[in-house]
Design a protein around this motif. Structure first.
Motif, PDB file in Angstrom:
ATOM      1  N   TYR A 153       0.814  -1.208   0.000  1.00 11.72           N
ATOM      2  CA  TYR A 153       0.000   0.000   0.000  1.00 11.72           C
ATOM      3  C   TYR A 153       0.851   1.264   0.000  1.00 11.72           C
ATOM      4  O   TYR A 153       2.051   1.241   0.314  1.00 11.72           O
ATOM      5  N   ASN A 169      -3.863   3.841  -0.242  1.00 11.17           N
ATOM      6  CA  ASN A 169      -4.203   3.086  -1.442  1.00 11.17           C
ATOM      7  C   ASN A 169      -3.608   1.692  -1.311  1.00 11.17           C
ATOM      8  O   ASN A 169      -2.380   1.539  -1.323  1.00 11.17           O
ATOM      9  N   TYR A 170      -4.471   0.693  -1.157  1.00 11.85           N
ATOM     10  CA  TYR A 170      -4.003  -0.694  -1.080  1.00 11.85           C
ATOM     11  C   TYR A 170      -3.877  -1.233  -2.498  1.00 11.85           C
ATOM     12  O   TYR A 170      -4.866  -1.398  -3.207  1.00 11.85           O
ATOM     13  N   LYS A 171      -2.646  -1.509  -2.905  1.00 12.24           N
ATOM     14  CA  LYS A 171      -2.381  -1.993  -4.259  1.00 12.24           C
ATOM     15  C   LYS A 171      -2.381  -3.514  -4.336  1.00 12.24           C
ATOM     16  O   LYS A 171      -2.516  -4.084  -5.417  1.00 12.24           O
ATOM     17  N   LEU A 212     -10.104  -3.637  -4.624  1.00 13.33           N
ATOM     18  CA  LEU A 212      -9.458  -4.692  -5.407  1.00 13.33           C
ATOM     19  C   LEU A 212     -10.402  -5.865  -5.590  1.00 13.33           C
ATOM     20  O   LEU A 212     -10.464  -6.468  -6.662  1.00 13.33           O
ATOM     21  N   SER A 217      -8.063  -1.271  -9.580  1.00 16.78           N
ATOM     22  CA  SER A 217      -6.607  -1.373  -9.515  1.00 16.78           C
ATOM     23  C   SER A 217      -6.083  -1.237  -8.094  1.00 16.78           C
ATOM     24  O   SER A 217      -4.965  -1.673  -7.793  1.00 16.78           O
ATOM     25  N   HIS A 218      -6.882  -0.627  -7.224  1.00 12.97           N
ATOM     26  CA  HIS A 218      -6.492  -0.458  -5.824  1.00 12.97           C
ATOM     27  C   HIS A 218      -7.714  -0.109  -4.998  1.00 12.97           C
ATOM     28  O   HIS A 218      -8.761   0.282  -5.548  1.00 12.97           O
TER      29      HIS A 218
END
Length: 229
Positions: A153, A169-171, A212, A217-218
């Motif tokens: 993130y 933002n958790y990727k 997600l 995307s996040h």
């Protein structure tokens, strides 16, 4: 051969199981009236048995050195509830309502002062600095190689015109990875829904427009303080 629980989670096992039992007690009326289940004691035992399985599946991501360990310990038990209720034919929407409302009731059992103090600590400049540090660490190759099932993130500072105090933002999501590995993708969105009640109980407003789990995307978490009553 019996599955093994990581020693970190084994050391917290009693507390996690007690939290699960309390959660099921709070959900009992909803299990009867909304899920239309009758033998509640048997359902509770099935959930606790499934939770024992979840404990062996729970990924280790660094223990006390990683804030995300607490997320796994607090929320992965809901996977056990979801799995059992799905086997009994309960719809995903009803499962989501039961989990969200029982979790909210459990959180509100904590004294208000303690909950709000925890929220103030989360929003504090000191914690924001820690979040920045751990976000940067989560994205390093060495961390991802050591803990491939962890979250990845970014810390998000507000820009001109933004109305939030900070964001994340958790990727990559540890719950998404868990669900993909163990066949829980169908019930994953219900886990995502728990975030709103968790932060609100601590006096924090969460705004999130995508996840997600929903194919984005996040996950865009944005935090601000709830107005005082």
């Amino acid at each position: 051969m019996a599955e093994i629980i990581h020693q970190f989670y084994e050391s917290h096992r009693d507390a996690m199981q007690e939290a699960m039992r309390h959660r099921l007690e709070l959900a009992e009326t909803m299990l009867r009236k909304r899920a239309h289940l009758s033998d509640i004691n048997r359902i509770k035992q099935e959930v606790m048995d499934e939770f024992d399985i979840v404990l062996t599946q729970m990924p280790y991501v660094g223990g006390t050195t990683n804030r995300m360990s607490d997320f796994f310990m607090r929320l992965l038990g809901f996977m056990a509830i979801s799995r059992v209720l799905r086997r009994h034919g309960v719809s995903l929407s009803v499962i989501g309502d039961i989990e969200r409302e029982s979790y909210q009731a459990q959180l509100l059992c904590m004294p208000e002062g303690e909950r709000l103090a925890a929220g103030q600590q989360f929003m504090s400049p000191e914690n924001q600095a820690l979040l920045r540090e751990q976000a940067a660490q989560s994205a390093t190759i060495s961390h991802q190689q050591a803990f491939p099932e962890d979250f990845v993130y970014d810390f998000v500072a507000p820009g001109p015109g933004d109305n939030f105090e900070f964001g994340i933002n958790y990727k990559a999501c540890g719950f998404c990875k868990f669900a993909a590995c163990h066949g829980d993708k169908e019930i994953l969105p219900n886990i995502c829904g728990l975030d709103f009640v968790a932060y609100a109980a601590r006096g924090i407003h969460l705004e999130r427009t995508q996840t997600l789990a929903g194919g984005a995307s996040h996950c865009d978490f944005r935090f601000s303080k709830l107005p005082a009553n």
